[in-house]
Every structure is written in C-alpha cells, then in structure tokens.
Design a protein around this motif. Structure first.
Motif, mmCIF file in Angstrom:
data_model
loop_
_atom_site.group_PDB
_atom_site.id
_atom_site.type_symbol
_atom_site.label_atom_id
_atom_site.label_comp_id
_atom_site.label_asym_id
_atom_site.label_seq_id
_atom_site.Cartn_x
_atom_site.Cartn_y
_atom_site.Cartn_z
ATOM 1 N N TYR A 93 0.914 -1.191 -0.113
ATOM 2 C CA TYR A 93 0.002 0.001 0.085
ATOM 3 C C TYR A 93 0.831 1.227 -0.020
ATOM 4 C CZ TYR A 93 -4.301 -2.552 0.933
ATOM 5 O OH TYR A 93 -5.368 -3.555 0.520
ATOM 6 N N TYR A 94 0.457 2.237 -0.983
ATOM 7 C CA TYR A 94 1.316 3.317 -1.084
ATOM 8 C C TYR A 94 0.425 4.663 -0.682
ATOM 9 C CZ TYR A 94 4.389 0.480 -3.442
ATOM 10 O OH TYR A 94 5.536 -0.576 -4.018
ATOM 11 N N CYS A 95 1.061 5.598 -0.253
ATOM 12 C CA CYS A 95 0.233 6.935 -0.164
ATOM 13 C C CYS A 95 0.807 7.765 -0.979
ATOM 14 C CB CYS A 95 0.318 7.738 1.366
ATOM 15 S SG CYS A 95 1.951 7.691 1.817
ATOM 16 N N ALA A 96 0.017 8.803 -1.494
ATOM 17 C CA ALA A 96 0.506 9.542 -2.516
ATOM 18 C C ALA A 96 -0.019 11.017 -2.583
ATOM 19 C CB ALA A 96 0.348 8.929 -4.066
ATOM 20 N N VAL A 97 0.616 12.073 -3.161
ATOM 21 C CA VAL A 97 0.291 13.313 -3.172
ATOM 22 C C VAL A 97 -0.308 13.794 -4.542
ATOM 23 C CG1 VAL A 97 0.635 15.862 -2.696
ATOM 24 C CG2 VAL A 97 1.818 13.884 -1.118
ATOM 25 N N ASP A 98 -1.381 14.015 -4.782
ATOM 26 C CA ASP A 98 -1.863 14.570 -6.083
ATOM 27 C C ASP A 98 -1.386 16.161 -6.434
ATOM 28 O OD1 ASP A 98 -3.504 15.931 -8.041
ATOM 29 O OD2 ASP A 98 -5.320 14.773 -7.436
ATOM 30 N N GLY A 99 -0.709 16.151 -7.614
ATOM 31 C CA GLY A 99 -0.042 17.206 -7.876
ATOM 32 C C GLY A 99 -0.717 18.175 -8.436
ATOM 33 N N ARG A 100 -2.347 18.063 -8.550
ATOM 34 C CA ARG A 100 -2.991 19.262 -9.004
ATOM 35 C C ARG A 100 -3.575 20.314 -8.095
ATOM 36 N NH1 ARG A 100 -7.694 16.335 -11.044
ATOM 37 N NH2 ARG A 100 -7.349 15.433 -9.253
ATOM 38 N N LYS A 101 -4.201 21.181 -8.756
ATOM 39 C CA LYS A 101 -4.694 22.278 -7.588
ATOM 40 C C LYS A 101 -5.820 21.731 -6.604
ATOM 41 C CE LYS A 101 -2.283 25.335 -9.969
ATOM 42 N NZ LYS A 101 -1.298 26.295 -9.297
ATOM 43 N N ALA A 102 -5.924 22.305 -5.612
ATOM 44 C CA ALA A 102 -6.832 22.001 -4.609
ATOM 45 C C ALA A 102 -8.110 22.111 -5.097
ATOM 46 C CB ALA A 102 -6.713 23.090 -3.473
ATOM 47 N N HIS A 103 -8.726 22.794 -6.044
ATOM 48 C CA HIS A 103 -10.077 23.001 -6.671
ATOM 49 C C HIS A 103 -10.474 21.888 -7.373
ATOM 50 C CE1 HIS A 103 -7.987 25.300 -9.708
ATOM 51 N NE2 HIS A 103 -8.886 24.821 -10.463
ATOM 52 N N ASP A 104 -9.510 21.166 -7.998
ATOM 53 C CA ASP A 104 -9.767 19.843 -8.841
ATOM 54 C C ASP A 104 -10.443 18.734 -7.992
ATOM 55 O OD1 ASP A 104 -6.543 20.427 -10.435
ATOM 56 O OD2 ASP A 104 -8.581 20.860 -11.172
ATOM 57 N N GLN A 112 -1.560 11.400 -11.857
ATOM 58 C CA GLN A 112 -1.866 12.498 -11.439
ATOM 59 C C GLN A 112 -1.112 12.725 -10.075
ATOM 60 O OE1 GLN A 112 -3.341 14.842 -13.034
ATOM 61 N NE2 GLN A 112 -4.932 13.789 -14.326
ATOM 62 N N TYR A 113 -0.683 11.777 -9.325
ATOM 63 C CA TYR A 113 -0.012 11.692 -8.223
ATOM 64 C C TYR A 113 1.792 11.714 -8.429
ATOM 65 C CZ TYR A 113 -4.370 10.767 -6.025
ATOM 66 O OH TYR A 113 -5.787 10.516 -5.868
ATOM 67 N N ILE A 114 2.111 12.844 -7.676
ATOM 68 C CA ILE A 114 3.547 13.213 -8.258
ATOM 69 C C ILE A 114 4.504 12.891 -7.102
ATOM 70 C CG2 ILE A 114 3.058 14.959 -9.830
ATOM 71 C CD1 ILE A 114 3.463 17.035 -7.555
ATOM 72 N N HIS A 115 3.964 12.598 -5.797
ATOM 73 C CA HIS A 115 4.979 12.213 -4.712
ATOM 74 C C HIS A 115 4.383 10.752 -4.212
ATOM 75 C CE1 HIS A 115 6.988 16.055 -4.969
ATOM 76 N NE2 HIS A 115 5.876 16.896 -4.832
ATOM 77 N N TRP A 116 5.104 9.987 -4.070
ATOM 78 C CA TRP A 116 4.874 8.554 -3.438
ATOM 79 C C TRP A 116 5.526 8.369 -2.258
ATOM 80 C CZ3 TRP A 116 0.959 5.604 -5.802
ATOM 81 C CH2 TRP A 116 0.522 6.037 -6.850
#
Length: 126
Positions: A93-104, A112-116
């Motif tokens: 299981y991996y957590c990840a950060v979405d690289g898009r804007k907060a309103h997306d 879409q996830y740029i940090h893992w």
C-alpha cells in the motif's frame, strides 16, 4: 523522505488494520492525497482519495463500506482504516500526493500523483 507510510502487517481475513502516512512538506496539506496498492504481478491500483480539506472522499468499489480514508493536516498524517479485510486486499500500500490544484476533483489516476511513499505491506490470510 517526503512521505512515510506505516502500519502494514499480517492479518486474518475479516480482521482490521490501520495505515498511516506522514508527510514532511507543509505544502502537502493543500493537496489531495490518495492510497494505492499493488499486488504481486499486478499493476498499482487506486484505493481511496481524500480532498485537501478532508471534505470529499472517493473509494474504489471493491473497498467501499470497508475502508475509510481520513487526514489530519495539523499532524501531517493521512490514514487508511481497513476492516473486513479479504485475501484480495493483500498488497503493498502506497500513499501519494496529487500534484493538481486544490479545486480539482479527486482522481483515481495514478499519473496525477507526483509524490509517493515507500509502501507498506499488507497481507491478509484466508
């Protein structure tokens, strides 16, 4: 390390397990976050996502009603609470950060996830 996942382990079918993922970059508090998993020989798949402010959540159909994603931006933690676990939930299981804007809107697309995070193993025995 920007994302550190923990909490994996071995559990019997029907049991519960909680995962945590801590982030170090304060800017991640303003990004949607997600959990993905990868079983041996399979592609990494979306599990759940949560909006930056925790108000919206989405889940893959196979975990709806069993898994709960949440976050605490003060503690810089995102959680995945898993219950009624099945052998098919086994994987890293991996957590990840979405690289898009907060309103997306929330996304299940791993591109879409740029940090893992580094991943944590969950094994569900039958």
């Amino acid at each position: 390390v920007q994302l550190q996942a923990s909490g994996g382990g071995l559990v019997q079918a029907g049991g519960s397990l909680g995962l945590s993922c801590e982030w170090s970059d304060p800017l991640f508090s303003y990004h949607h976050m997600g959990w993905f998993r990868q079983a041996p020989g399979k592609e990494r798949e979306f599990v759940a996502a949560i909006a930056w402010n925790g108000q919206n959540k989405s889940y893959v159909d196979s975990v709806k009603g069993r898994f709960t994603i949440s976050r605490d931006n003060v503690k810089k933690l995102v959680y995945l609470r898993m219950s009624s676990l099945k052998p098919e939930d086994t994987g890293v299981y991996y957590c990840a950060v979405d690289g898009r804007k907060a309103h997306d809107t929330l996304s299940a697309d791993r591109n879409q996830y740029i940090h893992w995070g580094q991943g944590t193993q969950v094994t569900v025995s039958s």
